[in-house]
Design an enzyme around this catalytic site. Structure first.
Site, short mmCIF file in Angstrom:
data_model
loop_
_atom_site.label_atom_id
_atom_site.label_comp_id
_atom_site.label_asym_id
_atom_site.label_seq_id
_atom_site.Cartn_x
_atom_site.Cartn_y
_atom_site.Cartn_z
N GLY A 1 -9.68 -0.85 -3.27
CA GLY A 1 -9.91 -2.30 -3.27
C GLY A 1 -11.02 -2.66 -2.29
O GLY A 1 -11.01 -3.74 -1.69
N ASN B 1 -14.16 -3.53 -2.40
CA ASN B 1 -15.05 -4.70 -2.54
C ASN B 1 -14.36 -6.00 -2.22
O ASN B 1 -15.00 -7.06 -2.17
CB ASN B 1 -15.57 -4.80 -3.99
CG ASN B 1 -16.74 -3.86 -4.25
OD1 ASN B 1 -17.56 -3.62 -3.36
ND2 ASN B 1 -16.79 -3.32 -5.45
N VAL C 1 -10.15 -8.33 1.78
CA VAL C 1 -9.50 -7.56 2.85
C VAL C 1 -10.09 -6.14 2.92
O VAL C 1 -10.36 -5.63 4.00
CB VAL C 1 -7.97 -7.49 2.65
CG1 VAL C 1 -7.31 -6.73 3.79
CG2 VAL C 1 -7.38 -8.89 2.56
N GLY D 1 -0.76 -3.12 0.56
CA GLY D 1 -0.72 -4.54 0.93
C GLY D 1 -0.80 -5.45 -0.27
O GLY D 1 -0.66 -6.67 -0.14
N ALA E 1 4.02 -3.70 2.67
CA ALA E 1 4.18 -4.94 3.42
C ALA E 1 3.42 -6.06 2.74
O ALA E 1 2.21 -5.95 2.53
CB ALA E 1 3.67 -4.77 4.85
N MET F 1 0.80 -8.02 6.74
CA MET F 1 0.62 -6.98 7.78
C MET F 1 0.63 -7.56 9.19
O MET F 1 0.38 -6.83 10.14
CB MET F 1 -0.70 -6.23 7.55
CG MET F 1 -0.79 -5.48 6.25
SD MET F 1 0.20 -3.96 6.27
CE MET F 1 0.07 -3.49 4.53
N HIS G 1 -2.55 -21.16 0.48
CA HIS G 1 -3.59 -20.12 0.46
C HIS G 1 -4.88 -20.65 -0.16
O HIS G 1 -4.87 -21.67 -0.84
CB HIS G 1 -3.12 -18.87 -0.31
CG HIS G 1 -2.18 -18.01 0.47
ND1 HIS G 1 -0.82 -18.21 0.44
CD2 HIS G 1 -2.39 -16.96 1.30
CE1 HIS G 1 -0.22 -17.31 1.22
NE2 HIS G 1 -1.16 -16.53 1.76
N LYS H 1 -6.87 -17.03 -4.56
CA LYS H 1 -5.66 -16.19 -4.66
C LYS H 1 -5.08 -16.26 -6.08
O LYS H 1 -4.93 -17.34 -6.65
CB LYS H 1 -4.62 -16.64 -3.63
CG LYS H 1 -3.38 -15.75 -3.63
CD LYS H 1 -2.57 -15.91 -2.36
CE LYS H 1 -1.29 -15.09 -2.38
NZ LYS H 1 -1.54 -13.65 -2.45
N GLY I 1 3.29 -13.12 -1.85
CA GLY I 1 4.23 -12.04 -1.55
C GLY I 1 5.00 -12.33 -0.27
O GLY I 1 6.21 -12.09 -0.17
N1 LIG Z 1 -0.20 -7.56 2.75
C1 LIG Z 1 -1.06 -8.37 3.36
O1 LIG Z 1 -1.06 -8.54 4.60
C2 LIG Z 1 -2.09 -9.05 2.54
C3 LIG Z 1 -2.10 -8.87 1.20
N2 LIG Z 1 -3.09 -9.41 0.43
C4 LIG Z 1 -3.07 -9.04 -0.96
O2 LIG Z 1 -4.02 -8.00 -1.13
C5 LIG Z 1 -4.58 -8.08 -2.43
C6 LIG Z 1 -6.09 -8.16 -2.32
O3 LIG Z 1 -6.45 -9.38 -1.71
P1 LIG Z 1 -7.99 -9.79 -1.58
O4 LIG Z 1 -8.74 -8.74 -0.82
O5 LIG Z 1 -8.02 -11.18 -1.11
O6 LIG Z 1 -8.42 -9.75 -3.12
P2 LIG Z 1 -9.85 -9.56 -3.80
O7 LIG Z 1 -9.74 -10.18 -5.15
O8 LIG Z 1 -10.91 -10.03 -2.87
O9 LIG Z 1 -9.98 -7.98 -3.93
C7 LIG Z 1 -9.32 -7.23 -4.91
C8 LIG Z 1 -9.95 -5.88 -4.99
O10 LIG Z 1 -9.25 -5.12 -5.98
C9 LIG Z 1 -10.20 -4.42 -6.77
N3 LIG Z 1 -9.68 -4.21 -8.13
C10 LIG Z 1 -9.23 -5.13 -9.00
N4 LIG Z 1 -8.85 -4.54 -10.14
C11 LIG Z 1 -9.09 -3.22 -10.00
C12 LIG Z 1 -8.89 -2.08 -10.82
N5 LIG Z 1 -8.36 -2.19 -12.05
N6 LIG Z 1 -9.22 -0.88 -10.32
C13 LIG Z 1 -9.73 -0.78 -9.08
N7 LIG Z 1 -9.94 -1.81 -8.25
C14 LIG Z 1 -9.62 -3.01 -8.71
C15 LIG Z 1 -11.41 -5.33 -6.81
O11 LIG Z 1 -12.52 -4.53 -7.11
P3 LIG Z 1 -13.85 -5.13 -7.76
O12 LIG Z 1 -14.51 -5.91 -6.69
O13 LIG Z 1 -14.59 -3.92 -8.16
O14 LIG Z 1 -13.41 -5.99 -8.90
C16 LIG Z 1 -11.42 -5.86 -5.39
O15 LIG Z 1 -12.09 -4.96 -4.55
C17 LIG Z 1 -3.91 -9.27 -3.10
O16 LIG Z 1 -2.79 -8.82 -3.83
C18 LIG Z 1 -3.45 -10.12 -1.91
O17 LIG Z 1 -2.39 -10.97 -2.23
C19 LIG Z 1 -4.09 -10.14 0.98
C20 LIG Z 1 -4.12 -10.39 2.31
C21 LIG Z 1 -3.11 -9.87 3.21
O1 LIG Z 2 -3.97 -13.24 -0.97
C1 LIG Z 2 -3.99 -13.49 0.25
O2 LIG Z 2 -4.98 -13.96 0.81
C2 LIG Z 2 -2.79 -13.21 1.03
N1 LIG Z 2 -1.81 -12.57 0.43
C3 LIG Z 2 -0.61 -12.13 1.02
C4 LIG Z 2 0.59 -12.72 0.31
O3 LIG Z 2 0.56 -12.87 -0.92
O4 LIG Z 2 1.57 -13.01 0.97
C5 LIG Z 2 -0.57 -12.23 2.51
C6 LIG Z 2 -1.39 -13.33 3.12
O5 LIG Z 2 -0.66 -14.49 3.21
C7 LIG Z 2 -2.74 -13.54 2.46
#
Ligand SMILES: NC(=O)C1=CN([C@@H]2O[C@H](COP(=O)(O)OP(=O)(O)OC[C@H]3O[C@@H](n4cnc5c(N)ncnc54)[C@H](OP(=O)(O)O)[C@@H]3O)[C@@H](O)[C@H]2O)C=CC1
Ligand SMILES: O=C(O)C1=N[C@H](C(=O)O)C[C@H](O)C1
EC number: 1.17.1.8
Length: 255
Positions: free
Chosen positions: A8, A10, A13, A88, A112, A115, A144, A148, A154
């Protein structure tokens, strides 16, 4: 040195994890998986690949912040090439959560939905408050950014589970995630988990306990997405030498 693979990369996060790994001494980036190409430049010594097997073979541990369908592909591959996993990604469906549990029988998996240290503590507080505040109505609101994709977040669902556990309830049976029309009075046990989306809000969660004559609200606000990237790197450092099993962020932070 622990070699990390970022899945992920690109993403909002994923990119921060790559930046933050430049600041660490005991853990560093070794491989990056992309569907097509990386949207930014990176040290040429890092393996950037569209081949998931090469990606897995190029690292000691994977950090995943992608989307549910992508996470599913990663889990399926890890069942063939086991690697410690920090996941994540949120919005996983039942099948994907089952795959995650299956993977944790073969490798250490830390899952988680948030995080941050603050939310790890919030979950404990919510459990305690839910058990102590008998008869108070529980309503959870999350906010958010407009990009999103999953709702409710989550984190909000995990907080809902903590609240439900405090009362011996099953969140799936008592959750309400929308109210519209002539819905009647609120039932005693229901736990609302509602979502607001807009602008660039990093993440805000409020768990309210409402009674006649008083209410209490517990709130956490993430003001920087680096809270998540740094938290995920801390989790990976902790997980790298663990036995197979399913771990939570509380295991790692000991809160
Ligand atoms: N647990 C935590 O603390 C947190 C969790 N999150 C969660 O993390 C996830 C990502 O968030 P965020 O970074 O904002 O999302 P983004 O949409 O910015 O990033 C998603 C990434 O997933 C990649 N992706 C999507 N589909 C595919 C696929 N089929 N194969 C490979 N790669 C793929 C995308 O690649 P490409 O650019 O090539 O399309 C991109 O790099 C979400 O589920 C969010 O809710 C977010 C923040 C905190
Ligand atoms: O997508 C986000 O940005 C975030 N996703 C996580 C979630 O779904 O709880 C964590 C955070 O709040 C940011």
């Amino acid at each position: 040195m622990i070699k990390v693979g970022v899945f992920g990369a690109n993403g909002r996060v994923g990119k921060l994890i790559i930046d933050d790994l430049k600041l660490t001494s005991d853990i560093s980036l070794s491989s990056v998986y992309v569907r097509n190409s990386l949207n930014f430049t990176i040290d040429p010594s890092i393996l950037v690949t569209t081949d998931i097997q090469s990606f897995l073979n190029g690292c000691d541990i994977v950090i995943d912040f992608s989307l549910p369908d992508a996470c599913e592909i990663l889990l399926e591959e890890c069942l063939k090439i086991p690697k410690p996993l920090v996941i994540g990604t949120t919005g996983l469906n039942t099948h994907q959560l089952n795959l995650l549990k299956q993977a944790s029988e073969k490798m250490p998996v830390l899952y988680a939905t948030n995080m941050s240290l603050g939310v790890a503590l919030l979950n404990k507080l919510v459990y305690q408050a839910s058990a102590a505040l008998d008869g108070f109505n529980i309503e959870i609101v999350e906010m958010h950014h407009k990009h999103k994709k999953d709702a409710p977040s989550g984190t909000a669902l995990t907080l809902g589970e903590s609240a439900a556990r405090g009362r011996g309830l099953d969140l799936d049976k008592v959750r309400v995630s929308g109210r519209d029309g002539n819905i009647g009075e609120r039932s005693e046990d229901e736990i609302a988990v509602m979502a607001i989306r807009g602008g660039d809000i990093v993440g805000r969660h409020t768990v309210g306990f409402y009674n006649d004559g008083e209410f209490i609200e517990l709130n956490h606000t993430a003001t920087s997405r680096n809270t998540f990237s740094k938290g995920a790197i801390r989790a990976a450092t902790w997980l790298a030498d663990k036995e197979a099993g399913l771990y939570s962020i509380s295991d790692c932070l000991e809160v």
